[in-house]
Design a protein around this motif. Structure first.
Motif, short mmCIF file in Angstrom:
data_model
loop_
_atom_site.label_atom_id
_atom_site.label_comp_id
_atom_site.label_asym_id
_atom_site.label_seq_id
_atom_site.Cartn_x
_atom_site.Cartn_y
_atom_site.Cartn_z
N LYS A 89 0.81 -1.22 0.00
CA LYS A 89 0.00 0.00 0.00
C LYS A 89 0.85 1.27 0.00
N GLN A 116 -4.75 -0.94 6.88
CA GLN A 116 -3.43 -0.94 6.24
C GLN A 116 -3.22 0.30 5.38
N VAL A 234 -6.99 -10.25 -5.12
CA VAL A 234 -7.71 -9.05 -5.55
C VAL A 234 -8.78 -8.67 -4.52
N GLY A 235 -8.57 -7.50 -3.89
CA GLY A 235 -9.62 -6.90 -3.08
C GLY A 235 -10.26 -5.86 -3.99
N GLU A 353 -4.91 -11.87 3.31
CA GLU A 353 -5.23 -11.52 1.92
C GLU A 353 -4.29 -12.29 0.98
C1 LIG Z 1 -5.22 -3.97 1.24
C2 LIG Z 1 -4.54 -5.25 0.98
C3 LIG Z 1 -4.94 -6.12 -0.07
C4 LIG Z 1 -6.13 -5.84 -0.94
O1 LIG Z 1 -6.10 -4.65 -1.67
P1 LIG Z 1 -5.74 -4.63 -3.21
O2 LIG Z 1 -6.02 -3.24 -3.60
O3 LIG Z 1 -6.61 -5.63 -3.91
O4 LIG Z 1 -4.31 -4.99 -3.34
C5 LIG Z 1 -4.22 -7.27 -0.30
N1 LIG Z 1 -3.16 -7.60 0.48
C6 LIG Z 1 -2.77 -6.82 1.51
C7 LIG Z 1 -1.61 -7.25 2.33
C8 LIG Z 1 -3.44 -5.62 1.79
O5 LIG Z 1 -3.04 -4.84 2.82
#
Ligand SMILES: *Cc1c(COP(=O)(O)O)cnc(C)c1O
Length: 393
Positions: A89, A116, A234-235, A353
């Protein structure tokens, strides 16, 4: 086939800027200026200097030998978990704070779910001496207490969002409302490849440093910049966008996006957007989202707060639509097992994640010399409570 954004902010049929009239001047100011600013020499120098000496880039591309043996392929882990603050991030927040300064902004706002992105934003605001407010659902503040305190230690004001389910989408709504009322001196740092154009493009460009590095590192290690597979969770899709970006036009590289299936795709408790969603508008862009027959957003569910989102960014919606990225999913249990497996085979405890991406190893068939890159988006420190509660280790 074109995978990048067009001049109107669209990726195929997805994207655009569906915003209230009041927000138009802010978004328009960004749209007019972002490319000119970020490709100046001085911006690129500042950005890469901070990525190197502050974030700790380039992050290693680590050859996971025990995992490779087990899955009969050459598995590399792109170590975004080693970035300052523990995830990818910060690549984006460094870029956006430099952009905000050059636009003459004095204050920063952001929204956060698990915290995060909030911590990464609070960090760069402390670094630059800028005032920062982060909106966070009251419910999320209760479940993610350590990240709330981290932001406060860094000097950020954390504002509870008290509407709706008091989670991420409510925090996003309140941050938008704040921005409407403070257009001239405030920049809103969005944390994923979502939101109205130009945000998805801004975030994808800042995160694209990930695939830029993977290419160089694979030349060193394999004599060839092209892996057979790149796998990322993918979030909203920012770590995946970064890992895929410089491979989009290399169509022999298979790109795999991994969504959270929660308790199972058809269980009613899931965040598998491409499997369950339909086109619609969410947080300012046309994309694919989970919705009822009459268009109400469905509450998503995943054990990992970072994937617990009812949509995906418009770039991913397009990549799914045209078949450039294959979307798969992992359930809570599959992800937790993969997290423990990675801990035991390589000594790396991943964010939950990230563990969703790792879980694909057990679901895919590789040829012996296939080169597989998994984007290790974050470390598991923040998830210790969840690992403990799950308990099966
Ligand atoms: C926030 C986060 C994600 C999900 O967000 P994306 O925008 O899809 O990358 C995935 N992994 C981690 C460790 C995160 O902090």
């Amino acid at each position: 086939m074109k995978f990048e954004v067009d001049e109107f902010g669209y990726y195929g049929q997805f994207g655009g800027a569906f915003i209230p009239e009041m927000l138009y001047p802010n978004v328009e100011e960004l749209r007019e200026n972002y490319l000119n600013i970020i490709y100046t020499k001085s911006f690129q120098e500042d950005f890469h200097y901070l990525l190197k000496d502050y974030v700790g880039r380039p992050t290693p591309l680590y050859f996971a030998s025990r995992l490779s043996e087990r899955y009969n392929a050459k598995i590399y882990l792109k170590r975004e978990d080693l970035c300052h603050t523990g995830a990818h991030k910060i690549n984006n927040t460094i870029g956006q704070i430099l952009l905000a300064k050059r636009l003459g902004k004095k204050k920063i706002i952001a929204e956060t779910g698990a915290g995060q992105h909030g911590v990464a934003t609070a960090t760069v605001c402390a670094l630059m001496g800028m005032e920062c407010m982060v909106y966070m659902g009251k419910h999320d503040m209760e479940r993610q207490r350590p990240n709330v305190e981290r932001m406060r230690i860094l000097g950020t004001k954390v504002i509870p969002a008290l509407s709706g389910s008091m989670t991420l989408k409510d925090a996003t709504n309140e941050a938008m409302r704040h921005w409407i009322n403070n257009p001239t001196d405030t920049h809103y740092i969005i944390g994923s490849v979502v939101g109205p154009h130009p945000y998805p493009d801004i975030v994808a460009r800042f995160q694209s440093v990930i695939s830029e590095e993977i290419k160089k590192q694979l030349i060193e290690k394999e004599g060839n910049p092209f892996p057979d597979y790149v796998i990322a969770c993918v979030g909203g899709g920012s770590n995946a966008a970064g890992a895929f970006y410089h491979y989009l036009n290399d169509e022999h590289v298979n790109l795999i996006g991994v969504e959270a299936a929660g308790k199972g795709i058809d269980s009613g408790d899931s965040a598998a957007t491409t499997a369950l969603g339909k086109p619609g508008v969410l947080h300012g862009s046309k994309t694919i989202l989970m919705q009822t027959e009459d268009g109400q957003v469905v509450e998503p569910y995943s054990i990992s707060a970072g994937l617990d989102y009812p949509g995906i960014g418009p770039m991913h919606a397009h990549l799914f639509d045209v078949g450039r990225v294959q979307f798969m999913s992992a359930t809570d249990d599959e992800a937790m097992n993969a997290g423990i497996e990675l801990s035991r085979t390589e000594g790396i405890i991943p964010a939950i994640e990230t563990a969703h991406a790792v879980a694909m190893l057990g679901k895919m068939e590789f040829a012996k010399d296939d080169v597989v890159v998994i984007n290790l988006s974050g470390r598991g420190d923040k998830d210790l409570e969840t690992y403990i509660k799950w308990g099966k280790y």
